[in-house]
Write an enzyme that holds these catalytic residues in place. Structure first.
Site, PDB file in Angstrom:
ATOM      1  N   GLU A  81      -3.217   7.465  -4.345  1.00 39.26           N
ATOM      2  CA  GLU A  81      -3.061   6.178  -3.653  1.00 39.26           C
ATOM      3  C   GLU A  81      -2.882   5.059  -4.670  1.00 39.26           C
ATOM      4  OE1 GLU A  81      -5.930   4.739  -0.327  1.00 39.26           O
ATOM      5  OE2 GLU A  81      -6.455   3.558  -2.085  1.00 39.26           O
ATOM      6  N   TYR A 141       0.854  -1.191   0.000  1.00 41.65           N
ATOM      7  CA  TYR A 141       0.000   0.000   0.000  1.00 41.65           C
ATOM      8  C   TYR A 141       0.889   1.241   0.000  1.00 41.65           C
ATOM      9  CZ  TYR A 141      -3.154   3.638   1.608  1.00 41.65           C
ATOM     10  OH  TYR A 141      -3.869   4.798   1.695  1.00 41.65           O
TER      11      TYR A 141
END
Ligand code: GDP
Ligand code: MN
Length: 392
Positions: free
Chosen positions: A197, A109
Site C-alpha cells: 500500500e 491512495y
C-alpha cells in the site's frame, strides 16, 4: 509478516520507486546523525509501528529546524501511539524514521491485495488518499476504483494507463504512473505479499509522483521463498505469546476476550470460539494444539494461556483422533501442578482413549468441571466468568 515503513520504502527504492531516503533511529542520540545525513530540512519524524493511522494519533510530525527535529523525535520515541489500528492499549514507539519532508499538491491512495472471491490480485486506488481513507471506504466506497489483475500476466499496460487517467493524474506523466502501478503488482507477486500500500501517493508541484508512506505485509505461507527477509521481522511488534507458541509448534492467536481455549484442530477451535460467543462469552485466544501434541506441548499451551492476565476461565475442548485423550489429561495435570492452576476449568474430552483420560483426571485432585458436549462446555465456561447460566 508486516514490515515497517522504513523497510517497505527500502524495497520500493530497490524497485526504482520515487521515495525519499531517510534514517531509522532507535535512540535520541542518533538523531543528529540523521540530520547530518540529510542536512536539508524540513524533515518529517515518523513513528515506526506496525499500525496505520499514525498521523492522526500524533505519530507523524513535521520539523522545520534541527532543534524542532530533536524535540519531535523525543516526543514520538517512547510514546504510546493509540490509533484505530492499534487497539485501545496502543503501541509503544521504539523506532522512528527521519526523512526530508516533501511538498505536494495532491494525495492519492493505491494498494494491491488479494481478492479471494475473484481469485486474483486487485488494485484499490482512489484520487482521495491520505489519512481519511478509512472514512472514504466506509461512506463513499464508489470513490475507490478496483482493477482486477491477471495473476499470470501482471497488470496490462492499458489497464495501468486507464487507471492513471481515471485517477485524474497529469496526462504527461502517464508513463510514470503506469509503470508505478505495474511495479506495485510486480512486487506483490515477486514477494508473495498479502498487502502493498502507498498512502499517500502524492503529486508534486511539477506533476511527478512520489511515495510518502508505504506498507508491506508478507503472506507467511510464502515467506519460506524469501528467506532474505526473515531478519526483517521485528519481534517488538509481534505478540509475545504467538511467538512463544510457534516455537512449540502450537498455533495460537491472541483475541481480546477472557476465556482461554485449548483445542485440537483448527476447525474445532473456531467452532469452540463460536460456541463461546453464542452463549454470551468471549474467547481470549484461538489455540490449536495440533494432532500429535505431547503432554509437554499441552503444558506449554497452558502456560501460554495463563500468561494472559485477562484470562478468567479455561475451556479444554478435545476431540481425540490422532491426539489421545489420556495424553491431554496428562498434560492438563502436569500443567496444573507446574503453574498452580486456580482458574475455573471446564474440560470436554471425546474420542480415542477418552475413558483412560477421564480416569486420570478423576484420580487426581484437580478441580474441574466435566462437560459431555461442546454446548455444555461452552455454557459452563461462560457461566464461570459471568457467574450466571445462560439459557439458550
Ligand atoms: P499514517 O497516518 O500512518 O498513514 O502516516 P503517513 O506517513 O501517511 O502520514 C500521515 C500524513 O502526514 C500524510 O497523509 C500527510 O498529510 C502528512 N505527511 C507525511 N509526510 C509528509 C511530508 O513529507 N510532507 C508533508 N507536507 N506532509 C506529510
Ligand atoms: Mn499513510
Amino acid at each position: 509478516m508486516k514490515l515497517h515503513e522504513y523497510q517497505a520504502k527500502e524495497i520500493l527504492a530497490k524497485y526504482g520507486f520515487p521515495v525519499s531516503p531517510g534514517m531509522m533511529v532507535k535512540h535520541l542520540g542518533e538523531v543528529d546523525e540523521a540530520l547530518k545525513r540529510f542536512p536539508e530540512g524540513p524533515w518529517v519524524v515518523k513513528a515506526q509501528v506496525h499500525a496505520g493511522g499514525r498521523g492522526k494519533a500524533g505519530g507523524v510530525k513535521l520539523a522545520k529546524s534541527d532543534q524542532e527535529a530533536r524535540q519531535k523525535a523525543s516526543d514520538i520515541l517512547g510514546m504510546t501511539l493509540v490509533s484505530p489500528q492499534t487497539g485501545p492499549a496502543g503501541k509503544l514507539v521504539k523506532k522512528i524514521f527521519i526523512t526530508p519532508a516533501v511538498d505536494y499538491v495532491k494525495e492519492l491512495y493505491v494498494s494491491v491485495v488479494l481478492d479471494r472471491s475473484h481469485r486474483c490480485p486487485v488494485i484499490l486506488a482512489s484520487a482521495e488518499g491520505g489519512t481519511e481513507i478509512e472514512e472514504l471506504a466506509a461512506h463513499k466506497p464508489e470513490a475507490i476504483q478496483k482493477v482486477y489483475v491477471d495473476a499470470a500476466q501482471g497488470l496490462h499496460g492499458y489497464q495501468a494507463r486507464q487507471l492513471h487517467l481515471a485517477l485524474g493524474l497529469p496526462k504527461d506523466k502517464v508513463a510514470q504512473g503506469a509503470k508505478l502501478f505495474q511495479d506495485m503488482v510486480r512486487i506483490f507477486m515477486d514477494l508473495d505479499l498479502s498487502l502493498i500500500e502507498v498512502n499517500p501517493l502524492v503529486v508534486l508541484k511539477d506533476g511527478n509522483l512520489h511515495c510518502l508512506d508505504a506498507k508491506i505485509a508478507f503472506d507467511d505461507n510464502g515467506l519460506g521463498r524469501h528467506k532474505e527477509y526473515a531478519p526483517w521481522r521485528d519481534p517488538d511488534e509481534e505478540d509475545a505469546r504467538e511467538l512463544q507458541a510457534s516455537e512449540f509448534g502450537l498455533s495460537y492467536i491472541s483475541l481480546d476476550g477472557n476465556i482461554g481455549c485449548l483445542v485440537n484442530g483448527a476447525g474445532l477451535a473456531m467452532a469452540t470460539a463460536d460456541a463461546i460467543q453464542h452463549f454470551g462469552g468471549s474467547p481470549a485466544n484461538f489455540l490449536d494444539v495440533g494432532g500429535g501434541a505431547t503432554a509437554k506441548a499441552v503444558t506449554q499451551a497452558f502456560k501460554i494461556i495463563l500468561s494472559d492476565s485477562r484470562v478468567k476461565a479455561i475451556l479444554v475442548n478435545i476431540f481425540g483422533g490422532i491426539m489421545k485423550c489420556d495424553v491431554i489429561a496428562q498434560g492438563i495435570l502436569e500443567a496444573a501442578k507446574e503453574v498452580g492452576l486456580t482458574l475455573p476449568l471446564t474440560i470436554r474430552l471425546e474420542g480415542t482413549n477418552v475413558e483412560k483420560g477421564k480416569e486420570l483426571l478423576a484420580a487426581s485432585d484437580l478441580k474441574y468441571q466435566f462437560a459431555s458436549s461442546m454446548d455444555e462446555a461452552a455454557r459452563a465456561a461462560v457461566a464461570a466468568v459471568t457467574g450466571r447460566n445462560s439459557g439458550s
